[in-house]
Design an enzyme around this catalytic site. Structure first.
Site, PDB file in Angstrom:
ATOM      1  N   GLY A  13      40.833   5.468  36.202  1.00 58.40           N
ATOM      2  CA  GLY A  13      39.718   5.036  35.391  1.00 58.40           C
ATOM      3  C   GLY A  13      39.364   5.395  33.793  1.00 58.40           C
ATOM      4  CG  ASN A  15      43.012   2.475  29.608  1.00 59.21           C
ATOM      5  OD1 ASN A  15      42.975   2.736  28.351  1.00 59.21           O
ATOM      6  ND2 ASN A  15      44.083   3.106  30.465  1.00 59.21           N
ATOM      7  NE  ARG A  66      50.602 -11.917  45.004  1.00 59.13           N
ATOM      8  CZ  ARG A  66      51.707 -12.035  43.829  1.00 59.13           C
ATOM      9  NH1 ARG A  66      52.752 -10.752  44.225  1.00 59.13           N
ATOM     10  NH2 ARG A  66      52.154 -12.960  43.438  1.00 59.13           N
ATOM     11  CG  MET A  91      48.720   1.358  40.452  1.00 60.67           C
ATOM     12  SD  MET A  91      49.335   1.309  38.898  1.00 60.67           S
ATOM     13  CE  MET A  91      51.104   1.216  39.686  1.00 60.67           C
ATOM     14  CG  ASN A 108      48.353  -4.695  32.017  1.00 56.85           C
ATOM     15  OD1 ASN A 108      47.307  -3.900  32.856  1.00 56.85           O
ATOM     16  ND2 ASN A 108      50.164  -4.565  32.045  1.00 56.85           N
ATOM     17  CG  HIS A 110      53.336  -1.711  30.105  1.00 57.79           C
ATOM     18  ND1 HIS A 110      53.013  -1.397  31.944  1.00 57.79           N
ATOM     19  CD2 HIS A 110      54.485  -1.636  29.595  1.00 57.79           C
ATOM     20  CE1 HIS A 110      54.255  -0.684  31.442  1.00 57.79           C
ATOM     21  NE2 HIS A 110      55.380  -0.860  30.668  1.00 57.79           N
ATOM     22  CG  ASP A 144      57.462 -14.386  33.451  1.00 59.77           C
ATOM     23  OD1 ASP A 144      57.823 -14.542  34.766  1.00 59.77           O
ATOM     24  OD2 ASP A 144      57.589 -15.088  32.973  1.00 59.77           O
ATOM     25  CG  ASP A 146      54.199  -5.052  32.807  1.00 62.32           C
ATOM     26  OD1 ASP A 146      52.990  -5.255  32.605  1.00 62.32           O
ATOM     27  OD2 ASP A 146      54.977  -3.989  33.114  1.00 62.32           O
ATOM     28  CD  GLU A 175      46.910   3.954  28.024  1.00 58.13           C
ATOM     29  OE1 GLU A 175      46.579   3.095  28.651  1.00 58.13           O
ATOM     30  OE2 GLU A 175      48.041   4.854  27.962  1.00 58.13           O
TER      31      GLU A 175
HETATM   32  C1  GRF Z   1      47.321   4.076  32.003  1.00 57.73           C
HETATM   33  O1  GRF Z   1      48.542   4.823  31.493  1.00 57.73           O
HETATM   34  C2  GRF Z   1      47.656   2.365  31.719  1.00 57.73           C
HETATM   35  O2  GRF Z   1      48.052   1.881  30.406  1.00 57.73           O
HETATM   36  C3  GRF Z   1      48.326   1.995  33.000  1.00 57.73           C
HETATM   37  O3  GRF Z   1      48.104   3.100  34.010  1.00 57.73           O
HETATM   38  C4  GRF Z   1      47.507   3.693  33.357  1.00 57.73           C
HETATM   39  C5  GRF Z   1      45.813   4.054  33.772  1.00 57.73           C
HETATM   40  O4  GRF Z   1      45.306   5.567  33.633  1.00 57.73           O
HETATM   41  N1  GRF Z   1      48.320   1.049  33.134  1.00 57.73           N
HETATM   42  P1  GRF Z   1      43.342   5.255  33.541  1.00 57.73           P
HETATM   43  O5  GRF Z   1      43.219   4.879  35.243  1.00 57.73           O
HETATM   44  O6  GRF Z   1      42.753   4.230  32.412  1.00 57.73           O
HETATM   45  O7  GRF Z   1      43.411   6.402  33.201  1.00 57.73           O
END
Ligand code: GRF
Length: 201
Positions: A13, A15, A66, A91, A108, A110, A144, A146, A175
């Site tokens: 977490g 981000n 799901r 994930m 999202n 990536h 789709d 990403d 990021e």
């Molecule tokens: C990041 O690299 C993001 O781009 C990818 O998963 C990672 C998550 O990292 N989707 P965090 O949980 O935000 O530290």
């Protein structure tokens, strides 16, 4: 657009933390209304708790499939009056119920310059491919993986002697800078989707 965010996480977490921090300093004019995780042990849930934000664990094992799980996600997001959903290291694949309830309102992040290196281990894929420049992308989520319209990208050079960890760390710096910016752009509502392009108006 309603400026209440719902953040979905599966792991550490960082981000999420950058979004919380940006919303608190005023860099991002938004409120993190709820953080939801498919994993009880996600550090992101603890970060939310520490910040006084509602932290919800929804266990996929408790749902038939799901779609049922994604319906529960939609219920939790709507209960918190969320306007924009941000995946931050979430994930799981996003299914139809969530895509339909939040059409063009799911983002999202990536860790590659899409459309290169979709899916898992994007930093390793870039290193093994031998690209000289990689980076990160914030995009709208579609069915789709990403592959949705690209909101913002940042480039990160690959340096001689890089390891996956070192490269991932430098990408992560970008990021953390770009995700709040991308959220602000999307919340402004000054954009439209034209084919597969995100166009600012
Ligand atoms: C990041 O690299 C993001 O781009 C990818 O998963 C990672 C998550 O990292 N989707 P965090 O949980 O935000 O530290």
């Amino acid at each position: 657009m309603n400026r209440r965010l719902g953040i979905l996480v599966s792991g550490r977490g960082t981000n999420l933390q950058s979004i919380i921090d940006a919303s608190r300093t005023g860099q991002l004019d938004a409120t993190v209304a709820v953080v939801i995780s498919n994993r009880a042990d996600a550090a992101g849930l603890a970060r939310a708790g520490k910040a006084g934000i509602d932290a919800v664990h929804l266990n996929p094992r408790e749902y038939a499939d799901r779609d049922a799980y994604d319906r529960a996600l939609v219920d939790a997001l709507q209960a918190h009056d969320v306007g924009l959903v941000c995946l931050a290291g979430y994930m799981r694949l996003v299914g139809r119920p969530l895509l339909d309830a939040f059409s063009q309102r799911i983002l999202n992040i990536h860790p590659s310059l899409l459309p290169s290196f979709r899916g898992l281990d994007a930093q390793r894929q870039a290193l093994e491919h031998g690209v000289r420049i990689t980076g990160a992308t914030v995009h709208l989520v579609t069915a789709d993986l990403d592959a949705g319209p690209i909101v913002i990208q940042a480039a990160v050079p690959v340096i001689e002697g890089d390891t996956v960890e070192k490269l991932a760390e430098r990408i992560l710096v970008e990021e953390h800078r770009m995700y709040p910016d991308a959220i602000e752009v999307v919340l402004s509502g000054k954009w439209r989707v034209d084919g597969r392009r995100f166009v600012r108006v």
